[in-house]
Design a protein around this motif. Structure first.
Motif, mmCIF file in Angstrom:
data_model
loop_
_atom_site.group_PDB
_atom_site.id
_atom_site.type_symbol
_atom_site.label_atom_id
_atom_site.label_comp_id
_atom_site.label_asym_id
_atom_site.label_seq_id
_atom_site.Cartn_x
_atom_site.Cartn_y
_atom_site.Cartn_z
ATOM 1 N N ALA A 45 109.695 122.613 38.316
ATOM 2 C CA ALA A 45 108.327 122.116 38.195
ATOM 3 C C ALA A 45 107.329 123.259 38.297
ATOM 4 N N PHE A 46 106.461 123.366 37.294
ATOM 5 C CA PHE A 46 105.356 124.326 37.282
ATOM 6 C C PHE A 46 104.066 123.523 37.336
ATOM 7 N N LEU A 47 103.177 123.862 38.274
ATOM 8 C CA LEU A 47 101.991 123.054 38.527
ATOM 9 C C LEU A 47 100.734 123.918 38.539
ATOM 10 N N THR A 48 99.650 123.400 37.952
ATOM 11 C CA THR A 48 98.359 124.065 38.047
ATOM 12 C C THR A 48 97.236 123.044 38.011
ATOM 13 N N THR A 49 96.218 123.270 38.830
ATOM 14 C CA THR A 49 95.042 122.402 38.822
ATOM 15 C C THR A 49 93.982 122.896 37.855
ATOM 16 N N LEU A 50 94.208 124.017 37.207
ATOM 17 C CA LEU A 50 93.226 124.592 36.295
ATOM 18 C C LEU A 50 93.169 123.821 34.982
ATOM 19 N N GLY A 51 92.063 124.009 34.235
ATOM 20 C CA GLY A 51 91.991 123.501 32.865
ATOM 21 C C GLY A 51 90.999 122.393 32.617
ATOM 22 N N HIS A 52 89.897 122.330 33.386
ATOM 23 C CA HIS A 52 88.941 121.237 33.233
ATOM 24 C C HIS A 52 88.140 121.308 31.930
ATOM 25 N N ASP A 53 87.630 122.470 31.606
ATOM 26 C CA ASP A 53 86.672 122.591 30.504
ATOM 27 C C ASP A 53 87.367 122.643 29.153
ATOM 28 N N SER A 54 86.815 121.962 28.171
ATOM 29 C CA SER A 54 87.394 121.957 26.825
ATOM 30 C C SER A 54 87.481 123.355 26.246
ATOM 31 N N ASP A 55 86.484 124.194 26.537
ATOM 32 C CA ASP A 55 86.484 125.537 25.961
ATOM 33 C C ASP A 55 87.590 126.420 26.522
ATOM 34 N N ALA A 56 88.139 126.063 27.673
ATOM 35 C CA ALA A 56 89.287 126.807 28.188
ATOM 36 C C ALA A 56 90.496 126.620 27.282
ATOM 37 N N TRP A 57 90.488 125.548 26.488
ATOM 38 C CA TRP A 57 91.594 125.225 25.591
ATOM 39 C C TRP A 57 91.319 125.659 24.154
ATOM 40 N N ARG A 58 90.188 126.327 23.919
ATOM 41 C CA ARG A 58 89.833 126.757 22.570
ATOM 42 C C ARG A 58 89.918 128.274 22.472
ATOM 43 N N ASP A 59 90.804 128.768 21.623
ATOM 44 C CA ASP A 59 90.887 130.205 21.380
ATOM 45 C C ASP A 59 89.575 130.696 20.774
ATOM 46 N N GLY A 60 89.111 131.853 21.245
ATOM 47 C CA GLY A 60 87.897 132.444 20.702
ATOM 48 C C GLY A 60 86.624 131.757 21.125
ATOM 49 N N SER A 61 86.687 130.892 22.140
ATOM 50 C CA SER A 61 85.499 130.144 22.565
ATOM 51 C C SER A 61 84.524 130.992 23.379
ATOM 52 N N GLY A 62 84.990 132.142 23.858
ATOM 53 C CA GLY A 62 84.144 132.954 24.730
ATOM 54 C C GLY A 62 84.165 132.496 26.173
ATOM 55 N N TYR A 63 84.978 131.505 26.486
ATOM 56 C CA TYR A 63 85.102 131.029 27.859
ATOM 57 C C TYR A 63 85.671 132.151 28.718
ATOM 58 N N PRO A 64 85.159 132.330 29.946
ATOM 59 C CA PRO A 64 85.607 133.468 30.762
ATOM 60 C C PRO A 64 87.114 133.449 30.990
ATOM 61 N N SER A 65 87.755 134.550 30.629
ATOM 62 C CA SER A 65 89.196 134.758 30.852
ATOM 63 C C SER A 65 90.059 133.698 30.174
ATOM 64 N N GLN A 66 89.572 133.167 29.066
ATOM 65 C CA GLN A 66 90.335 132.124 28.372
ATOM 66 C C GLN A 66 91.718 132.630 27.970
#
Length: 354
Positions: free
Chosen positions: A311-332
């Motif tokens: 099992a690999f678990l993470t609480t990260l990933g709320h913002d849609s832009d974190a899931w968009r390549d090239g979005s400019g989201y910090p450290s995407q």
């Protein structure tokens, strides 16, 4: 202990079991839950509770038995159960919601496997693209009947921002009449049995973001998350992610990187796991209205062996832009690498929780 015991009764029983064995032999040092940030206190070890082992556990690892969840779990690769040898480079992505729905999931999906997606289904589109880039095929669904008949050929099942009770076919009894919760009288859903048997056969599990806001009243699932659960969060805000242990999912990313998230607070706090990432709470402006935050050690990613699987678990990933390549989201790009490598590790394609 049955997985359908009411949570209050379950916790009371688990607490009594631990208290009764507090003087037992401690976990070996290699598995002691002493995190590098001191979050558990220096030298902290957890009590060992011996219990009759199931056929799913090999000899000599009874000291890893967790009476709270009635499984062997933690940093114990010897417990992995490679029952299925011919799994494909394929994963199943499950994004069903029965409560709040994150914007990154987009509109609810139609029944069946691999239903049509829209551009608003940001997370699903990202996972298909990202895993495809490393040669992994993704099937996706929000149909619980598909989960109930999960194929053993998948190398991992991913719960991504699911919410509330997503393992029931609401309004119908999909389990046999003999499978009844003796407390509530409700029929147990076949999907719960399928997921548990899949993990017990050596399947991989990945829980992302609001997977922690799912199945609150199923103790086995809480244990799968690392003995942890979502409690609340503060504002969606900046914070620094810190790598606290090296692993496949943290390889070749900076030791510290800026990110934005909700920074979930957890109750219970994860135990027996290998912590991978934390958030530096001194860089987070507001914690929450009711939870003081986790202080010097606030984990956001970890891994463990659980009941025969990974099992690999993470609480990260709320913002849609974190899931968009090239979005400019910090450290995407670092978030993407962490997710992809984390999934690959749960699949067993790269070293897991090493």
């Amino acid at each position: 202990m049955a997985a359908n015991v009411p949570r209050r009764q379950f916790i009371k029983g688990a607490t009594a079991a631990v208290a009764a064995t507090a003087a037992a032999q401690a976990l070996p040092a290699s598995t002691a839950n002493a995190d590098p940030g001191g979050g558990q206190g220096k030298g902290h070890v957890e009590p060992t509770v011996k219990s009759p082992l199931t056929t799913n556990t090999g000899p000599g690892i009874d000291q890893y038995f967790d009476p709270s969840y009635n499984v062997v779990r933690g940093r114990v690769p010897e417990s992995y159960h490679p029952w299925v040898a011919n799994r494909e480079d394929r994963i199943l992505l499950y994004t069903r919601t029965a409560g709040p729905r994150h914007a990154h999931l987009g509109p609810a999906l139609k029944a069946g496997i691999n239903p049509a997606l829209t551009p608003q289904n940001v997370l699903q589109n990202a996972m298909i693209k990202w895993m495809g880039e490393v040669g992994v095929q993704v099937d996706w669904t929000e149909d619980v009947s598909r989960l109930a008949s999960i194929s053993s050929s998948y190398k991992a099942v991913v719960f991504a921002s699911t919410s509330r009770d997503v393992m029931w076919k609401h309004g119908t009894a999909v389990a046999p009449a003999s499978a009844v919760d003796t407390t509530t009288g409700a029929h147990l859903d076949a999907a719960k049995t399928a997921l548990r048997q899949y993990v017990r056969a050596g399947g991989g599990f990945v829980g992302i973001h609001n997977a922690f806001g799912t199945e609150y009243n199923w103790p086995w699932y809480e244990g799968l998350l690392g003995g942890a659960n979502y409690y609340d969060h503060g504002n969606h805000q900046n914070g620094d992610v810190v790598v606290v242990n090296s692993d496949s999912s943290t390889d070749r990313i900076p030791k510290r990187w800026a990110f934005r998230d909700e920074w979930y607070n957890l109750v219970p706090f994860p135990t027996r796991v290998k912590f991978l990432l934390t958030v530096d709470e001194s860089t987070v402006a507001t914690k929450s209205r009711t939870h003081p935050g986790h202080g010097d050690f606030h984990p956001v990613s970890w891994c463990q062996y659980y009941d025969g699987g990974r099992a690999f678990l993470t609480t990260l990933g709320h913002d849609s832009d974190a899931w968009r390549d090239g979005s400019g989201y910090p450290s995407q790009e670092f978030f993407k690498q962490h997710i992809v490598k984390g999934v690959l590790s749960a699949m067993g394609t790269v070293p897991f929780c090493s």
